[in-house]
Design a protein around this motif. Structure first.
Motif, PDB file in Angstrom:
ATOM      1  N   LYS A 158       0.754  -1.287   0.016  1.00 48.46           N
ATOM      2  CA  LYS A 158       0.012   0.138   0.040  1.00 48.46           C
ATOM      3  C   LYS A 158       1.053   1.199  -0.071  1.00 48.46           C
ATOM      4  CE  LYS A 158      -1.822  -1.016   3.873  1.00 48.46           C
ATOM      5  NZ  LYS A 158      -1.282  -2.292   4.230  1.00 48.46           N
ATOM      6  N   THR A 159       1.725   1.298   1.029  1.00 49.25           N
ATOM      7  CA  THR A 159       2.657   2.396   1.362  1.00 49.25           C
ATOM      8  C   THR A 159       3.623   2.488   0.000  1.00 49.25           C
ATOM      9  OG1 THR A 159       1.929   2.511   3.496  1.00 49.25           O
ATOM     10  CG2 THR A 159       3.877   3.682   2.607  1.00 49.25           C
ATOM     11  N   TYR A 160       4.155   1.336  -0.120  1.00 50.98           N
ATOM     12  CA  TYR A 160       5.261   1.371  -1.399  1.00 50.98           C
ATOM     13  C   TYR A 160       4.914   1.976  -2.518  1.00 50.98           C
ATOM     14  CZ  TYR A 160       9.510  -0.690  -3.441  1.00 50.98           C
ATOM     15  OH  TYR A 160      10.880  -1.020  -4.139  1.00 50.98           O
ATOM     16  N   LEU A 161       4.008   1.396  -3.052  1.00 50.44           N
ATOM     17  CA  LEU A 161       3.118   1.717  -4.366  1.00 50.44           C
ATOM     18  C   LEU A 161       2.895   3.368  -4.138  1.00 50.44           C
ATOM     19  CD1 LEU A 161       1.421  -1.512  -5.317  1.00 50.44           C
ATOM     20  CD2 LEU A 161       3.178  -0.529  -6.173  1.00 50.44           C
ATOM     21  N   ALA A 162       1.953   3.601  -3.232  1.00 50.69           N
ATOM     22  CA  ALA A 162       1.839   5.188  -3.211  1.00 50.69           C
ATOM     23  C   ALA A 162       3.083   5.967  -3.423  1.00 50.69           C
ATOM     24  CB  ALA A 162       1.088   5.386  -1.683  1.00 50.69           C
ATOM     25  N   VAL A 163       4.147   5.735  -2.393  1.00 50.75           N
ATOM     26  CA  VAL A 163       5.360   6.381  -2.549  1.00 50.75           C
ATOM     27  C   VAL A 163       6.006   6.490  -3.873  1.00 50.75           C
ATOM     28  CG1 VAL A 163       7.741   6.819  -1.724  1.00 50.75           C
ATOM     29  CG2 VAL A 163       5.710   6.235  -0.134  1.00 50.75           C
ATOM     30  N   ALA A 164       6.019   5.410  -4.558  1.00 52.48           N
ATOM     31  CA  ALA A 164       6.642   5.013  -5.993  1.00 52.48           C
ATOM     32  C   ALA A 164       5.847   6.049  -7.091  1.00 52.48           C
ATOM     33  CB  ALA A 164       6.457   3.786  -6.560  1.00 52.48           C
ATOM     34  N   VAL A 165       4.375   6.068  -6.840  1.00 49.94           N
ATOM     35  CA  VAL A 165       3.654   7.050  -7.683  1.00 49.94           C
ATOM     36  C   VAL A 165       3.918   8.529  -7.335  1.00 49.94           C
ATOM     37  CG1 VAL A 165       1.408   7.613  -8.332  1.00 49.94           C
ATOM     38  CG2 VAL A 165       1.807   5.444  -8.181  1.00 49.94           C
ATOM     39  N   SER A 172       8.230  13.894 -13.026  1.00 50.11           N
ATOM     40  CA  SER A 172       7.805  13.958 -14.193  1.00 50.11           C
ATOM     41  C   SER A 172       6.955  15.493 -14.259  1.00 50.11           C
ATOM     42  CB  SER A 172       6.608  12.938 -14.558  1.00 50.11           C
ATOM     43  OG  SER A 172       5.564  13.254 -13.731  1.00 50.11           O
ATOM     44  N   GLY A 173       7.190  16.209 -13.135  1.00 50.93           N
ATOM     45  CA  GLY A 173       6.431  17.654 -13.185  1.00 50.93           C
ATOM     46  C   GLY A 173       5.404  17.696 -12.831  1.00 50.93           C
ATOM     47  N   HIS A 174       4.343  16.582 -12.462  1.00 52.56           N
ATOM     48  CA  HIS A 174       2.908  16.842 -12.250  1.00 52.56           C
ATOM     49  C   HIS A 174       2.605  17.500 -11.026  1.00 52.56           C
ATOM     50  CE1 HIS A 174       2.881  13.721 -15.560  1.00 52.56           C
ATOM     51  NE2 HIS A 174       1.727  14.512 -15.765  1.00 52.56           N
ATOM     52  N   VAL A 175       3.659  17.182  -9.856  1.00 54.35           N
ATOM     53  CA  VAL A 175       3.518  18.160  -8.659  1.00 54.35           C
ATOM     54  C   VAL A 175       4.768  18.676  -8.257  1.00 54.35           C
ATOM     55  CG1 VAL A 175       1.756  16.452  -7.834  1.00 54.35           C
ATOM     56  CG2 VAL A 175       3.969  15.677  -7.476  1.00 54.35           C
ATOM     57  N   SER A 245      -0.909  22.546  -1.465  1.00 55.39           N
ATOM     58  CA  SER A 245      -1.262  22.589  -2.856  1.00 55.39           C
ATOM     59  C   SER A 245       0.005  22.088  -3.989  1.00 55.39           C
ATOM     60  CB  SER A 245      -1.522  24.222  -3.251  1.00 55.39           C
ATOM     61  OG  SER A 245      -2.502  24.600  -2.397  1.00 55.39           O
ATOM     62  N   ASN A 246      -0.516  21.537  -5.131  1.00 53.30           N
ATOM     63  CA  ASN A 246       0.418  20.942  -5.984  1.00 53.30           C
ATOM     64  C   ASN A 246       1.503  19.890  -5.433  1.00 53.30           C
ATOM     65  OD1 ASN A 246      -0.275  22.631  -8.112  1.00 53.30           O
ATOM     66  ND2 ASN A 246       0.487  24.307  -6.962  1.00 53.30           N
ATOM     67  N   ALA A 247       0.872  19.289  -4.503  1.00 53.80           N
ATOM     68  CA  ALA A 247       1.653  18.394  -3.618  1.00 53.80           C
ATOM     69  C   ALA A 247       0.999  16.734  -3.967  1.00 53.80           C
ATOM     70  CB  ALA A 247       1.902  18.529  -2.369  1.00 53.80           C
ATOM     71  N   PHE A 248       1.894  15.889  -3.445  1.00 46.07           N
ATOM     72  CA  PHE A 248       1.421  14.360  -3.659  1.00 46.07           C
ATOM     73  C   PHE A 248       1.386  13.993  -2.437  1.00 46.07           C
ATOM     74  CE2 PHE A 248       1.505   9.783  -3.898  1.00 46.07           C
ATOM     75  CZ  PHE A 248       0.494   9.448  -4.750  1.00 46.07           C
ATOM     76  N   CYS A 249       0.503  13.591  -1.474  1.00 44.17           N
ATOM     77  CA  CYS A 249       0.775  13.576  -0.193  1.00 44.17           C
ATOM     78  C   CYS A 249      -0.136  12.091   0.245  1.00 44.17           C
ATOM     79  CB  CYS A 249      -0.605  14.676   0.659  1.00 44.17           C
ATOM     80  SG  CYS A 249      -0.502  16.330  -0.051  1.00 44.17           S
ATOM     81  N   SER A 273      -3.271  18.993  -6.225  1.00 47.45           N
ATOM     82  CA  SER A 273      -2.727  17.896  -5.259  1.00 47.45           C
ATOM     83  C   SER A 273      -3.488  16.572  -5.299  1.00 47.45           C
ATOM     84  CB  SER A 273      -2.699  18.425  -3.853  1.00 47.45           C
ATOM     85  OG  SER A 273      -1.713  19.374  -3.648  1.00 47.45           O
ATOM     86  N   ARG A 274      -2.581  15.359  -4.911  1.00 45.35           N
ATOM     87  CA  ARG A 274      -3.224  14.140  -4.646  1.00 45.35           C
ATOM     88  C   ARG A 274      -2.964  13.779  -3.457  1.00 45.35           C
ATOM     89  NH1 ARG A 274      -4.798  11.674 -10.077  1.00 45.35           N
ATOM     90  NH2 ARG A 274      -4.708  13.272 -11.420  1.00 45.35           N
TER      91      ARG A 274
END
Length: 336
Positions: A158-165, A172-175, A245-249, A273-274
């Motif tokens: 769960k956490t491993y894949l979330a951090v990878a994404v 890639s500049g999305h966040v 804002s503009n963050a992956f959390c 953000s995601r």
């Protein structure tokens, strides 16, 4: 591409298939040191594999034999594409049947992450591929939805894949930044006062997040990004009053957040953000009588568009095989 030849049955229930591989060097990599990879496939699929020259002979009952042939062909194609074969790659091919391999392709700006029907998440140090159908759906939802929940037992990624994404979307500049958080709650024991400054005190609780980051980013790069506040790793209590804002959390171990803490974190979501919330409902370490914010969020937020709930079981455990057996034993007992 290997060719397959079905030979006459050895018995009424047993038959054999012969696979011929055009590149003997790739075949050596497929077999692994001392044919370790073949032994792993034999044990888990209930077949016998004989290696002679540039051929592999697979012997077994019809369904098992055909499945083993499919796995061997998929692994060889991976080698032909210039990629390696590690134990995790074998595990993924064993878990992902033909239907799962063919199912679902993400569209939109993340389309380049999906090679054919395969889900791949590129980071600076490695490319991460889900090993189970539940993991594949989870990764797709992380890209598709602004808020995603990953709920299930330990060791399911769960956490491993979330951090990878998160790392993928950052590079890639999305966040613009990655924010990783978890409640600073001890697992059933009181550690007392810890020495050092605030960072020294909270780092032991955050270590699993550091471990995941170090798998995807070079150490010096991670340190530099943390110093520049492009990556933040902080206890949940530090999130109050902020707009992310503009963050992956990522909120990890969310079962140990109270209802008020969960509401506080969810309402930090800002433009661009995601958020990913991960947790295991069977490992709540909150004091008796304090309700888990994860359970409340699950009850209140289901059905809201752009919020996905992804569930994992012991079948999705990708740690040591004994971990899945341990989880199943506790689930069967039902007392904990």
């Amino acid at each position: 591409m290997p060719t397959s030849i079905l030979t006459p049955p050895v018995s009424s229930d047993i038959a054999e298939s012969v696979l011929e591989f055009p590149d003997n060097r790739l075949l050596v990599d497929l077999c692994g040191p001392y044919d370790r990879n073949l032994a792993d496939i034999e044990q888990k699929m209930g077949v016998q594999i004989i290696h002679r020259g540039n051929q592999l002979t697979v012997i077994g009952e019809d369904a098992s034999r055909k499945a083993a042939v499919t796995v061997l062909q998929a692994l060889y194609q991976r080698l032909e594409a210039g990629r390696g074969v590690e134990p995790g790659d074998i595990d993924r091919e064993l878990r992902m049947g033909p239907a799962e391999r063919a199912a679902g392709v993400v569209t939109g700006e993340q389309k380049e992450l999906f090679k054919g029907s395969r889900v791949e998440v590129a980071t600076r140090k490695k490319t991460v591929e889900p090993r189970t159908e539940a993991q594949k759906t989870y990764v797709q939802n992380l890209f598709d939805n602004e808020l995603a929940f990953g709920i299930g037992p330990a060791g399911t990624g769960k956490t491993y894949l979330a951090v990878a994404v998160g790392v993928n979307m950052f590079i890639s500049g999305h966040v613009d930044k990655i924010i990783l958080s978890r409640p600073a709650v001890e697992a059933g024991e009181r550690l007392g006062f810890l020495p050092g400054d605030m960072k020294d005190k909270v780092d032991p609780y955050m270590q699993p997040l550091y471990d995941a980051l170090n798998d995807f980013l070079p150490g010096k790069m991670t340190a530099k990004l943390i110093e520049e506040k492009k990556i933040e790793i902080a206890p949940l209590a530090f999130m109050r009053g902020r707009t992310l804002s503009n963050a992956f959390c990522v909120l990890d171990e969310a079962q140990n957040a109270t209802s008020m803490q969960m509401k506080m974190f969810l309402t930090r979501l800002g433009e661009g953000s995601r958020m990913v919330i991960t947790g295991d409902r069977t490992q709540i370490d909150l004091p008796r009588g304090v309700s888990s914010g994860l359970q409340d969020a699950e009850r209140l937020l289901k059905g809201i568009k752009k919020i996905s709930f992804n569930y994992f079981t012991a079948k999705d455990v990708v740690r040591h095989p004994l971990v899945a057996a341990i989880i199943e034993a506790y689930e069967a007992d039902g007392t904990i």
